[in-house]
Design a protein around this motif. Structure first.
Motif, PDB file in Angstrom:
ATOM      1  N   ALA A 258      37.801  45.382  51.286  1.00 46.74           N
ATOM      2  CA  ALA A 258      37.459  45.411  50.113  1.00 46.74           C
ATOM      3  C   ALA A 258      37.014  44.048  49.659  1.00 46.74           C
ATOM      4  O   ALA A 258      36.178  43.877  48.687  1.00 46.74           O
ATOM      5  CB  ALA A 258      38.712  46.011  49.101  1.00 46.74           C
TER       6      ALA A 258
ATOM      7  N   ALA B 158      33.443  43.486  50.665  1.00 46.09           N
ATOM      8  CA  ALA B 158      32.704  43.934  49.906  1.00 46.09           C
ATOM      9  C   ALA B 158      32.593  43.052  48.364  1.00 46.09           C
ATOM     10  O   ALA B 158      31.529  43.207  47.879  1.00 46.09           O
ATOM     11  CB  ALA B 158      33.245  45.306  49.889  1.00 46.09           C
ATOM     12  N   TYR B 159      33.721  42.918  47.950  1.00 47.53           N
ATOM     13  CA  TYR B 159      33.813  42.050  46.571  1.00 47.53           C
ATOM     14  C   TYR B 159      32.834  41.014  46.679  1.00 47.53           C
ATOM     15  O   TYR B 159      32.020  40.644  45.817  1.00 47.53           O
ATOM     16  CB  TYR B 159      35.294  41.893  46.353  1.00 47.53           C
TER      17      TYR B 159
ATOM     18  N   GLY C 151      30.364  40.220  48.615  1.00 47.16           N
ATOM     19  CA  GLY C 151      28.950  40.570  48.743  1.00 47.16           C
ATOM     20  C   GLY C 151      28.276  41.161  47.446  1.00 47.16           C
ATOM     21  O   GLY C 151      27.224  40.912  46.955  1.00 47.16           O
ATOM     22  N   CYS C 152      29.090  41.994  46.584  1.00 42.41           N
ATOM     23  CA  CYS C 152      28.687  42.623  45.346  1.00 42.41           C
ATOM     24  C   CYS C 152      28.659  41.360  44.493  1.00 42.41           C
ATOM     25  O   CYS C 152      27.700  41.421  43.715  1.00 42.41           O
ATOM     26  CB  CYS C 152      29.780  43.706  45.113  1.00 42.41           C
TER      27      CYS C 152
ATOM     28  N   ARG D  83      31.173  45.935  42.296  1.00 36.58           N
ATOM     29  CA  ARG D  83      32.088  44.779  42.397  1.00 36.58           C
ATOM     30  C   ARG D  83      33.429  45.251  41.755  1.00 36.58           C
ATOM     31  O   ARG D  83      34.704  45.182  42.453  1.00 36.58           O
ATOM     32  CB  ARG D  83      31.689  43.576  41.811  1.00 36.58           C
TER      33      ARG D  83
ATOM     34  N   VAL E 268      35.076  47.967  43.964  1.00 35.94           N
ATOM     35  CA  VAL E 268      35.642  47.399  45.437  1.00 35.94           C
ATOM     36  C   VAL E 268      37.032  46.609  44.818  1.00 35.94           C
ATOM     37  O   VAL E 268      37.805  46.476  45.742  1.00 35.94           O
ATOM     38  CB  VAL E 268      34.780  46.819  46.157  1.00 35.94           C
TER      39      VAL E 268
END
Length: 128
Positions: free
Chosen positions: A93, A96-97, A99-100, A109, A112
């Motif tokens: 997560a 991904a956070y 990346g978002c 965002r 995640v």
């Protein structure tokens, strides 16, 4: 090394990686990095490097909650497989956070980010 402890190490390193991305992105976009006043330099960033810096700041804020959750679960004798599952969920997560955040996907965002919070809460509840 236990998988969950490795996840704590990764979570501890993430803010430094995100800071490096912010600084490198700033340099590539023409911001001259000044090591005498690094906070001023980071505060002057715009675009994705600025968002990378914000992700760095949030990662420092999220780390204590995660580390405490993993340690609480271990001390309470929670099944290692359960701890590992939620620790890995948190780390995925958080990647991904980042990346978002860099991609400026605010709603995703936030979702995640919430997954990471749930992972920590789940570890704490398992310890209770």
């Amino acid at each position: 090394m236990k998988i969950s402890f490795l996840c704590v190490l990764i979570a501890a390193i993430q803010p430094f990686l995100w800071a490096l991305a912010a600084k490198a992105g700033g340099i590539r976009s023409g911001t001259r990095y000044n090591n005498h006043t690094p906070r001023n330099t980071l505060a002057s960033l715009t675009g994705w490097p600025q968002r990378a810096n914000w992700a760095q700041q949030n990662s420092f804020e999220a780390f204590p909650f995660f580390a405490a959750a993993v340690l609480m679960a271990h001390v309470a004798g929670v099944a290692p497989a359960l701890i590992d599952t939620w620790a890995i969920t948190f780390i995925v997560a958080r990647f991904a956070y980042f990346g978002c955040y860099v991609a400026d996907l605010a709603t995703v965002r936030s979702l995640v980010w919430f997954v990471g919070v749930v992972a920590c809460a789940r570890l704490m509840l398992a310890a209770a």
